[in-house]
Design a protein around this motif. Structure first.
Motif, PDB file in Angstrom:
ATOM      1  N   GLN A  20       0.813  -1.212   0.000  1.00  0.00           N
ATOM      2  CA  GLN A  20       0.000   0.000   0.000  1.00  0.00           C
ATOM      3  C   GLN A  20       0.852   1.271   0.000  1.00  0.00           C
ATOM      4  OE1 GLN A  20      -3.311  -0.107  -0.333  1.00  0.00           O
ATOM      5  NE2 GLN A  20      -3.163  -2.342  -0.398  1.00  0.00           N
ATOM      6  N   ASN A  21       1.991   1.199   0.694  1.00  0.00           N
ATOM      7  CA  ASN A  21       2.923   2.337   0.792  1.00  0.00           C
ATOM      8  C   ASN A  21       2.216   3.621   1.215  1.00  0.00           C
ATOM      9  OD1 ASN A  21       5.378   3.631   0.765  1.00  0.00           O
ATOM     10  ND2 ASN A  21       5.333   4.082  -1.435  1.00  0.00           N
ATOM     11  N   ARG A  22       1.490   3.529   2.304  1.00  0.00           N
ATOM     12  CA  ARG A  22       0.847   4.694   2.902  1.00  0.00           C
ATOM     13  C   ARG A  22       0.682   4.424   4.393  1.00  0.00           C
ATOM     14  NH1 ARG A  22      -5.357   5.214   1.162  1.00  0.00           N
ATOM     15  NH2 ARG A  22      -5.264   6.549   3.004  1.00  0.00           N
ATOM     16  N   PRO A  23       0.586   5.462   5.210  1.00  0.00           N
ATOM     17  CA  PRO A  23       0.543   5.254   6.671  1.00  0.00           C
ATOM     18  C   PRO A  23      -0.794   4.695   7.160  1.00  0.00           C
ATOM     19  CG  PRO A  23       0.351   7.592   6.146  1.00  0.00           C
ATOM     20  CD  PRO A  23       0.642   6.902   4.856  1.00  0.00           C
ATOM     21  N   TYR A  24      -0.691   3.789   8.134  1.00  0.00           N
ATOM     22  CA  TYR A  24      -1.877   3.217   8.767  1.00  0.00           C
ATOM     23  C   TYR A  24      -1.607   3.056  10.255  1.00  0.00           C
ATOM     24  CZ  TYR A  24      -3.635   1.804   4.165  1.00  0.00           C
ATOM     25  OH  TYR A  24      -4.091   1.789   2.874  1.00  0.00           O
ATOM     26  N   SER A  25      -2.663   3.145  11.040  1.00  0.00           N
ATOM     27  CA  SER A  25      -2.540   2.796  12.448  1.00  0.00           C
ATOM     28  C   SER A  25      -2.651   1.281  12.573  1.00  0.00           C
ATOM     29  CB  SER A  25      -3.660   3.463  13.259  1.00  0.00           C
ATOM     30  OG  SER A  25      -4.918   2.899  12.917  1.00  0.00           O
ATOM     31  N   ALA A  26      -2.309   0.765  13.742  1.00  0.00           N
ATOM     32  CA  ALA A  26      -2.390  -0.682  13.956  1.00  0.00           C
ATOM     33  C   ALA A  26      -3.831  -1.168  13.810  1.00  0.00           C
ATOM     34  CB  ALA A  26      -1.842  -1.033  15.340  1.00  0.00           C
ATOM     35  N   VAL A  27      -4.780  -0.356  14.252  1.00  0.00           N
ATOM     36  CA  VAL A  27      -6.199  -0.732  14.132  1.00  0.00           C
ATOM     37  C   VAL A  27      -6.611  -0.789  12.669  1.00  0.00           C
ATOM     38  CG1 VAL A  27      -8.562  -0.043  14.684  1.00  0.00           C
ATOM     39  CG2 VAL A  27      -6.775   0.199  16.407  1.00  0.00           C
ATOM     40  N   ASP A  28      -6.132   0.199  11.881  1.00  0.00           N
ATOM     41  CA  ASP A  28      -6.443   0.190  10.447  1.00  0.00           C
ATOM     42  C   ASP A  28      -5.896  -1.081   9.792  1.00  0.00           C
ATOM     43  OD1 ASP A  28      -7.716   2.636  10.540  1.00  0.00           O
ATOM     44  OD2 ASP A  28      -5.885   3.775  10.104  1.00  0.00           O
ATOM     45  N   ILE A  29      -4.664  -1.420  10.135  1.00  0.00           N
ATOM     46  CA  ILE A  29      -4.055  -2.620   9.552  1.00  0.00           C
ATOM     47  C   ILE A  29      -4.842  -3.862   9.961  1.00  0.00           C
ATOM     48  CG2 ILE A  29      -1.968  -4.038   9.487  1.00  0.00           C
ATOM     49  CD1 ILE A  29      -0.373  -1.455  10.070  1.00  0.00           C
ATOM     50  N   PHE A  30      -5.215  -3.936  11.221  1.00  0.00           N
ATOM     51  CA  PHE A  30      -6.006  -5.062  11.726  1.00  0.00           C
ATOM     52  C   PHE A  30      -7.307  -5.215  10.929  1.00  0.00           C
ATOM     53  CE2 PHE A  30      -9.592  -5.990  14.668  1.00  0.00           C
ATOM     54  CZ  PHE A  30      -9.366  -7.337  14.833  1.00  0.00           C
ATOM     55  N   ASN A  31      -8.001  -4.102  10.713  1.00  0.00           N
ATOM     56  CA  ASN A  31      -9.261  -4.146   9.957  1.00  0.00           C
ATOM     57  C   ASN A  31      -9.031  -4.462   8.483  1.00  0.00           C
ATOM     58  OD1 ASN A  31     -10.989  -3.555  12.137  1.00  0.00           O
ATOM     59  ND2 ASN A  31     -10.542  -1.368  11.957  1.00  0.00           N
ATOM     60  N   ASN A  32      -7.994  -3.853   7.889  1.00  0.00           N
ATOM     61  CA  ASN A  32      -7.737  -4.034   6.460  1.00  0.00           C
ATOM     62  C   ASN A  32      -7.243  -5.433   6.125  1.00  0.00           C
ATOM     63  OD1 ASN A  32      -8.512  -1.403   6.165  1.00  0.00           O
ATOM     64  ND2 ASN A  32      -6.447  -0.590   5.948  1.00  0.00           N
ATOM     65  N   LEU A  33      -6.704  -6.125   7.121  1.00  0.00           N
ATOM     66  CA  LEU A  33      -6.324  -7.533   6.916  1.00  0.00           C
ATOM     67  C   LEU A  33      -7.494  -8.464   7.217  1.00  0.00           C
ATOM     68  CD1 LEU A  33      -2.709  -7.611   8.432  1.00  0.00           C
ATOM     69  CD2 LEU A  33      -3.368  -7.650   6.016  1.00  0.00           C
ATOM     70  N   HIS A  34      -8.682  -7.845   7.317  1.00  0.00           N
ATOM     71  CA  HIS A  34      -9.929  -8.590   7.520  1.00  0.00           C
ATOM     72  C   HIS A  34      -9.911  -9.396   8.807  1.00  0.00           C
ATOM     73  CE1 HIS A  34     -10.761  -7.391   3.427  1.00  0.00           C
ATOM     74  NE2 HIS A  34      -9.663  -8.000   3.010  1.00  0.00           N
ATOM     75  N   LYS A  35      -9.203  -8.830   9.809  1.00  0.00           N
ATOM     76  CA  LYS A  35      -9.170  -9.414  11.148  1.00  0.00           C
ATOM     77  C   LYS A  35      -8.682 -10.868  11.136  1.00  0.00           C
ATOM     78  CE  LYS A  35     -12.946  -6.376  12.556  1.00  0.00           C
ATOM     79  NZ  LYS A  35     -14.288  -6.268  13.174  1.00  0.00           N
ATOM     80  N   GLU A  36      -7.805 -11.157  10.147  1.00  0.00           N
ATOM     81  CA  GLU A  36      -7.254 -12.512  10.057  1.00  0.00           C
ATOM     82  C   GLU A  36      -6.352 -12.815  11.239  1.00  0.00           C
ATOM     83  OE1 GLU A  36      -4.534 -15.195   6.967  1.00  0.00           O
ATOM     84  OE2 GLU A  36      -5.280 -13.217   6.357  1.00  0.00           O
ATOM     85  N   TYR A  37      -5.715 -11.749  11.755  1.00  0.00           N
ATOM     86  CA  TYR A  37      -4.852 -11.889  12.938  1.00  0.00           C
ATOM     87  C   TYR A  37      -5.445 -11.040  14.049  1.00  0.00           C
ATOM     88  CZ  TYR A  37      -1.742 -13.532   9.267  1.00  0.00           C
ATOM     89  OH  TYR A  37      -1.210 -14.212   8.198  1.00  0.00           O
ATOM     90  N   GLY A  38      -5.231 -11.453  15.272  1.00  0.00           N
ATOM     91  CA  GLY A  38      -5.759 -10.709  16.394  1.00  0.00           C
ATOM     92  C   GLY A  38      -5.159  -9.311  16.485  1.00  0.00           C
ATOM     93  N   LYS A  39      -5.890  -8.422  17.131  1.00  0.00           N
ATOM     94  CA  LYS A  39      -5.420  -7.042  17.245  1.00  0.00           C
ATOM     95  C   LYS A  39      -4.099  -6.979  18.019  1.00  0.00           C
ATOM     96  CE  LYS A  39      -8.536  -3.973  17.969  1.00  0.00           C
ATOM     97  NZ  LYS A  39      -9.569  -3.117  18.608  1.00  0.00           N
ATOM     98  N   THR A  40      -3.987  -7.798  19.053  1.00  0.00           N
ATOM     99  CA  THR A  40      -2.744  -7.827  19.829  1.00  0.00           C
ATOM    100  C   THR A  40      -1.575  -8.280  18.965  1.00  0.00           C
ATOM    101  OG1 THR A  40      -3.960  -8.295  21.866  1.00  0.00           O
ATOM    102  CG2 THR A  40      -1.610  -8.772  21.862  1.00  0.00           C
ATOM    103  N   ALA A  41      -1.820  -9.308  18.127  1.00  0.00           N
ATOM    104  CA  ALA A  41      -0.765  -9.818  17.254  1.00  0.00           C
ATOM    105  C   ALA A  41      -0.332  -8.756  16.252  1.00  0.00           C
ATOM    106  CB  ALA A  41      -1.252 -11.064  16.519  1.00  0.00           C
TER     107      ALA A  41
END
Length: 212
Positions: A20-41
């Motif tokens: 993507q080459n753009r900034p994201y927060s950890a929550v954004d990444i968690f959601n954009n990965l379709h919650k495949e991994y836990g938020k803590t992970a």
């Protein structure tokens, strides 16, 4: 969580940020990965990748955002950027032109779909032709002095005429009452009101309800 799962989450986060080459927060990444991994992970993956120098962390107040390490990407020539901007402008114009064409074709398609088919038009033409021929025959008989109207039909015609003339007068009176009420608060002339609304009167066509 197992080390293999942590490593898998870190790979997924790194691949996503590089792609993507753009900034994201950890929550954004968690959601954009379709919650495949836990938020803590995901949070742990972001922190470990930052510590390893594979991604960059930016802090804005209490908010942390993560972005791909720009050092891994080749420098972009200014001329190339300008060419890309120009190309984007061209494609945007083409997109607008295509949108206009699609709207025009959609309108044309709706018009065609609302029209009768050739077969229906042929049947309608035949019906109207037959009616026309029947009327011509009736007219010829009348002009030759023949009697084709029975007393019952004559009474029916006169009764219908009376009904329709009464309805004409009634609707004309109601319309005039409504327009009169509007004109009481209307700042322009009656003619201007009629022109704006698109009203055509009997007088415009030199006619009026006949006597009953």
């Amino acid at each position: 969580m197992s080390k293999s799962k942590d490593a898998s989450a870190a790979r997924a986060v790194l691949e996503y940020l590089n792609r993507q080459n753009r900034p994201y927060s950890a929550v954004d990444i968690f959601n954009n990965l379709h919650k495949e991994y836990g938020k803590t992970a995901v949070v742990k993956a972001c922190e470990s990748l930052t510590e390893g120098g594979k991604i960059k962390e930016k802090v804005y107040g209490k908010q942390k955002v993560y972005v791909a390490d720009q050092g891994q990407f080749p420098d972009v020539d200014d001329n190339e950027i300008r060419n890309m901007d120009a190309r984007i402008g061209e494609l945007s114009t083409q997109s607008q032109d295509m949108d206009s064409q699609v709207k025009r074709l959609d309108a044309e398609l709706r018009g065609l779909n609302s029209s009768i088919s050739t077969e229906e038009a042929v049947l309608q033409l035949k019906r109207l032709t037959d009616e026309c021929e029947a009327c011509k025959g009736k007219l010829k008989t009348l002009m030759e002095g023949g009697k084709t109207v029975s007393p019952e039909e004559k009474d029916r015609i006169y009764t219908a005429r009376t009904k329709y003339v009464k309805e004409w007068r009634k609707r004309k009176r109601i319309s005039n009452d409504i327009l009169g009420a509007i004109l009481e608060g209307y700042p322009k002339t009656k003619k201007q009101l009629y022109d704006e609304v698109g009203i055509e009167t009997d007088e415009d066509y030199g006619t009026s309800p006949p006597e009953i």
